[in-house]
Design a protein around this motif. Structure first.
Motif, short mmCIF file in Angstrom:
data_model
loop_
_atom_site.label_atom_id
_atom_site.label_comp_id
_atom_site.label_asym_id
_atom_site.label_seq_id
_atom_site.Cartn_x
_atom_site.Cartn_y
_atom_site.Cartn_z
N VAL A 44 51.08 18.65 29.64
CA VAL A 44 51.00 18.10 31.00
C VAL A 44 51.52 19.14 31.98
N PRO A 45 50.66 19.62 32.89
CA PRO A 45 51.13 20.59 33.88
C PRO A 45 52.16 19.97 34.82
N CYS A 46 52.97 20.82 35.44
CA CYS A 46 53.95 20.31 36.39
C CYS A 46 53.22 19.57 37.51
N SER A 47 53.86 18.54 38.00
CA SER A 47 53.35 17.69 39.09
C SER A 47 52.10 16.91 38.72
N GLU A 48 51.85 16.71 37.44
CA GLU A 48 50.72 15.90 37.00
C GLU A 48 51.24 14.70 36.22
N GLY A 49 50.36 13.76 35.97
CA GLY A 49 50.74 12.58 35.21
C GLY A 49 49.55 12.00 34.48
N LEU A 67 58.73 18.76 23.24
CA LEU A 67 58.71 20.15 22.79
C LEU A 67 59.10 21.13 23.90
N GLU A 68 58.53 20.95 25.09
CA GLU A 68 58.80 21.85 26.22
C GLU A 68 58.81 21.03 27.51
N GLY A 69 59.59 21.47 28.49
CA GLY A 69 59.63 20.78 29.77
C GLY A 69 60.17 19.37 29.63
N VAL A 70 59.98 18.58 30.68
CA VAL A 70 60.48 17.20 30.70
C VAL A 70 59.36 16.28 31.18
N LEU A 71 59.11 15.23 30.42
CA LEU A 71 58.18 14.19 30.83
C LEU A 71 58.97 12.94 31.18
N ARG A 72 58.62 12.33 32.29
CA ARG A 72 59.24 11.06 32.70
C ARG A 72 58.33 9.94 32.21
N TRP A 73 58.86 9.14 31.29
CA TRP A 73 58.13 8.00 30.74
C TRP A 73 58.67 6.72 31.34
N THR A 74 57.79 5.83 31.69
CA THR A 74 58.17 4.48 32.10
C THR A 74 57.65 3.55 31.02
N VAL A 75 58.57 2.84 30.38
CA VAL A 75 58.23 1.94 29.28
C VAL A 75 58.80 0.56 29.61
N ASP A 76 57.91 -0.40 29.78
CA ASP A 76 58.32 -1.77 30.15
C ASP A 76 59.28 -1.76 31.34
N GLY A 77 58.99 -0.93 32.32
CA GLY A 77 59.77 -0.88 33.56
C GLY A 77 61.00 0.01 33.52
N ALA A 78 61.41 0.47 32.35
CA ALA A 78 62.57 1.37 32.24
C ALA A 78 62.07 2.81 32.22
N THR A 79 62.76 3.68 32.95
CA THR A 79 62.37 5.08 33.02
C THR A 79 63.31 5.93 32.18
N VAL A 80 62.72 6.81 31.38
CA VAL A 80 63.49 7.76 30.58
C VAL A 80 62.87 9.14 30.74
N ALA A 94 54.23 -2.52 24.42
CA ALA A 94 55.06 -2.02 25.52
C ALA A 94 54.17 -1.31 26.54
N VAL A 95 54.25 -1.72 27.80
CA VAL A 95 53.47 -1.09 28.87
C VAL A 95 54.15 0.23 29.22
N HIS A 96 53.35 1.29 29.27
CA HIS A 96 53.94 2.61 29.52
C HIS A 96 52.99 3.55 30.24
N ARG A 97 53.59 4.61 30.77
CA ARG A 97 52.87 5.72 31.38
C ARG A 97 53.82 6.91 31.42
N PHE A 98 53.31 8.08 31.79
CA PHE A 98 54.16 9.27 31.89
C PHE A 98 53.75 10.10 33.09
N ASP A 99 54.70 10.91 33.54
CA ASP A 99 54.47 11.87 34.61
C ASP A 99 55.33 13.10 34.33
N ASN A 100 54.88 14.23 34.82
CA ASN A 100 55.69 15.44 34.78
C ASN A 100 56.09 15.72 36.23
N LYS A 101 57.28 15.33 36.59
CA LYS A 101 57.78 15.54 37.96
C LYS A 101 58.50 16.87 38.09
#
Length: 159
Positions: A44-49, A67-80, A94-101
């Motif tokens: 996932v490139p930076c600033s993409e999701g 493995l590399e960088g940081v992905l922000r995952w939202t799982v059932d409303g909680a962000t990790v 579990a409802v989820h999505r990810f972004d690379n902020k």
């Protein structure tokens, strides 16, 4: 006629599927594992999701290893935030999505158990995204593909 090679193989499903910089590199599919596991790298490139709607999986768990960088995952409303060496298990339903902020590209290893999804899902959804030529993808087509592959799209966020 020679017999097919049935011995051990490294990355038997080696295939890269990409759109908008986002790439999936399949390493192992259900066909190669008797349906027990599918494994792919998610880049996932930076600033993409996630270009598809948030969703849940009906028939499998998804375990993500950073493995590399940081992905922000939202799982059932909680962000990790998942960084190198971190692991996150997303249970069925579990409802989820990810972004690379972040400001660097991110890479994670995704393990699907059992292997209820494979490269076809990503080929189909990425084709819809690519056809949109930078605009929003056809939501009805995306939802149909997701449902056909065992993903349940989440309701759109309220505005």
């Amino acid at each position: 006629m020679p017999a097919p090679d049935t011995g051990p193989r490294i990355n038997p499903a080696e295939e890269i599927i990409a759109t908008k910089g986002l790439a999936i590199r399949f390493l192992l599919t259900g066909e190669s594992s008797n349906g027990s596991v599918a494994t792919f790298e998610l880049m996932v490139p930076c600033s993409e999701g996630l270009p598809a709607p948030a969703h849940s999986h009906d028939h499998y768990e998804e375990t993500i290893y950073g493995l590399e960088g940081v992905l922000r995952w939202t799982v059932d409303g909680a962000t990790v935030e998942l960084g190198p060496g971190d692991v996150l298990c997303i249970p069925r339903g579990a409802v989820h999505r990810f972004d690379n902020k972040g400001n660097v590209d991110a890479k994670a290893l995704c393990v699907i158990t059992p292997a209820a999804i494979g490269p076809d899902y990503f080929r189909e959804t990425f084709a819809v995204i690519n056809e949109a030529a930078g605009g929003p993808p056809d939501r009805a087509r995306m939802l149909e593909i997701m449902r056909r592959h065992g993903l349940t799209p989440a309701a759109p966020p309220k505005t």
